[in-house]
Design an enzyme around this catalytic site. Structure first.
Site, PDB file in Angstrom:
ATOM      1  N   HIS A 103      -2.754   6.450   1.597  1.00  0.00           N
ATOM      2  CA  HIS A 103      -2.014   5.595   1.305  1.00  0.00           C
ATOM      3  C   HIS A 103      -0.981   5.323   0.939  1.00  0.00           C
ATOM      4  CE1 HIS A 103      -6.025   2.913   2.069  1.00  0.00           C
ATOM      5  NE2 HIS A 103      -5.955   3.491   2.541  1.00  0.00           N
ATOM      6  N   CYS A 115       1.084   2.499   0.307  1.00  0.00           N
ATOM      7  CA  CYS A 115       1.731   1.911  -1.314  1.00  0.00           C
ATOM      8  C   CYS A 115       1.323   2.180  -1.465  1.00  0.00           C
ATOM      9  CB  CYS A 115       0.511   0.237  -0.900  1.00  0.00           C
ATOM     10  SG  CYS A 115      -1.223   0.802  -0.054  1.00  0.00           S
ATOM     11  N   CYS A 146      -1.489  -1.458   5.895  1.00  0.00           N
ATOM     12  CA  CYS A 146      -2.537  -1.977   4.744  1.00  0.00           C
ATOM     13  C   CYS A 146      -2.496  -3.507   5.203  1.00  0.00           C
ATOM     14  CB  CYS A 146      -2.703  -1.415   3.651  1.00  0.00           C
ATOM     15  SG  CYS A 146      -1.296  -1.710   2.457  1.00  0.00           S
ATOM     16  N   GLU A 147      -3.144  -4.488   4.582  1.00  0.00           N
ATOM     17  CA  GLU A 147      -2.623  -6.108   4.886  1.00  0.00           C
ATOM     18  C   GLU A 147      -1.904  -6.324   3.229  1.00  0.00           C
ATOM     19  OE1 GLU A 147      -6.425  -7.217   5.898  1.00  0.00           O
ATOM     20  OE2 GLU A 147      -6.906  -7.888   4.141  1.00  0.00           O
ATOM     21  N   HIS A 148      -2.353  -5.435   3.003  1.00  0.00           N
ATOM     22  CA  HIS A 148      -1.478  -5.751   1.326  1.00  0.00           C
ATOM     23  C   HIS A 148      -0.174  -5.797   1.391  1.00  0.00           C
ATOM     24  CE1 HIS A 148      -5.638  -5.617   0.052  1.00  0.00           C
ATOM     25  NE2 HIS A 148      -5.575  -6.761   0.262  1.00  0.00           N
ATOM     26  N   HIS A 149       0.570  -4.466   2.036  1.00  0.00           N
ATOM     27  CA  HIS A 149       2.031  -4.497   1.655  1.00  0.00           C
ATOM     28  C   HIS A 149       3.068  -4.041   3.014  1.00  0.00           C
ATOM     29  CE1 HIS A 149      -0.375  -3.241  -2.354  1.00  0.00           C
ATOM     30  NE2 HIS A 149       0.951  -3.555  -2.351  1.00  0.00           N
ATOM     31  N   GLN A 151      -8.941  -0.444   4.032  1.00  0.00           N
ATOM     32  CA  GLN A 151      -9.548   0.353   4.277  1.00  0.00           C
ATOM     33  C   GLN A 151     -11.490  -0.225   5.072  1.00  0.00           C
ATOM     34  OE1 GLN A 151      -8.204   4.467   3.381  1.00  0.00           O
ATOM     35  NE2 GLN A 151     -10.754   5.004   3.639  1.00  0.00           N
TER      36      GLN A 151
HETATM   37 ZN   LIG Z   1      -1.229  -2.153   0.570  1.00  0.00          ZN
END
Ligand SMILES: [Zn+2]
Length: 186
Positions: free
Chosen positions: A144, A146, A75-78, A116
């Site tokens: 996920h 995260c 995931c590009e956030h975490h 996603q």
């Molecule tokens: Zn994430």
């Protein structure tokens, strides 16, 4: 490139309060850099090179489905993994893709930093642009890390996303047939 990455991983270890010089961690920055490069190897690939001419003439105009394609992404956030399965279908109009190619297209986009929803759309649009299909459907179900390991710590939630193009969007019969075949309709 790899040098630079391992340098940063050494700093991350320090930032976490670890001692990067202790024995167990000596080679960790190098290994972590290599692993991360592998997990993101989709950046170095293109659709043309993945498909590599494996597009064959066919008068089949029935739905082609590839189910349960294993999917590993970050995931590009975490920068934490999300893992699951992709189901891809298309309705050919004269051209079919080589069997393994759908899975390789999924992999090329999954091996990049993603959310996603975007991953689902990129796969659908890639299959559409390569095959000129009358319709493309992609469903991804993934867990996920995260969500599971931090934040809300919901261990069993599965995120489901779908993108329907062409006939799958326009015809509810076609869409239902697809969802039934992947076991997702009631
Ligand atoms: Zn994430």
């Amino acid at each position: 490139m790899s040098e630079q990455l391992s340098h940063h991983y050494r700093e991350i270890l320090r930032g976490l309060g670890e001692n990067p010089e202790r024995e167990g961690l000596l080679d960790t920055p190098k290994r972590a850099a290599k692993a991360m490069q592998y997990l993101c190897h989709g950046y170095g690939q293109t659709l043309e090179e993945i498909v590599n001419g494996a597009l064959f003439e066919s008068d089949n105009d029935e739905m082609v489905i590839v189910r349960e394609i294993e999917l590993y992404s970050l995931c590009e956030h975490h920068l934490l993994p999300f893992i699951g399965k992709a189901h891809v279908a298309y309705i050919p109009t004269g051209k079919v893709l080589g069997l393994s190619k759908v899975a390789r297209i999924v992999d090329m986009y999954a091996r990049r930093l993603q959310i996603q929803e975007n991953l689902t759309r990129q796969i659908a649009e890639a299959v559409q642009s390569v095959t000129q299909a009358a319709g493309v459907a992609v469903v991804i179900e993934a867990k996920h890390m995260c969500m599971m390991m931090r934040g809300v710590e919901k261990q069993n939630s599965v995120m489901s996303t779908s993108v329907m193009l062409g006939a799958f969007r326009e015809s509810s019969n076609t869409r239902h047939e697809f969802l039934k075949l992947i076991g997702r309709s009631n």
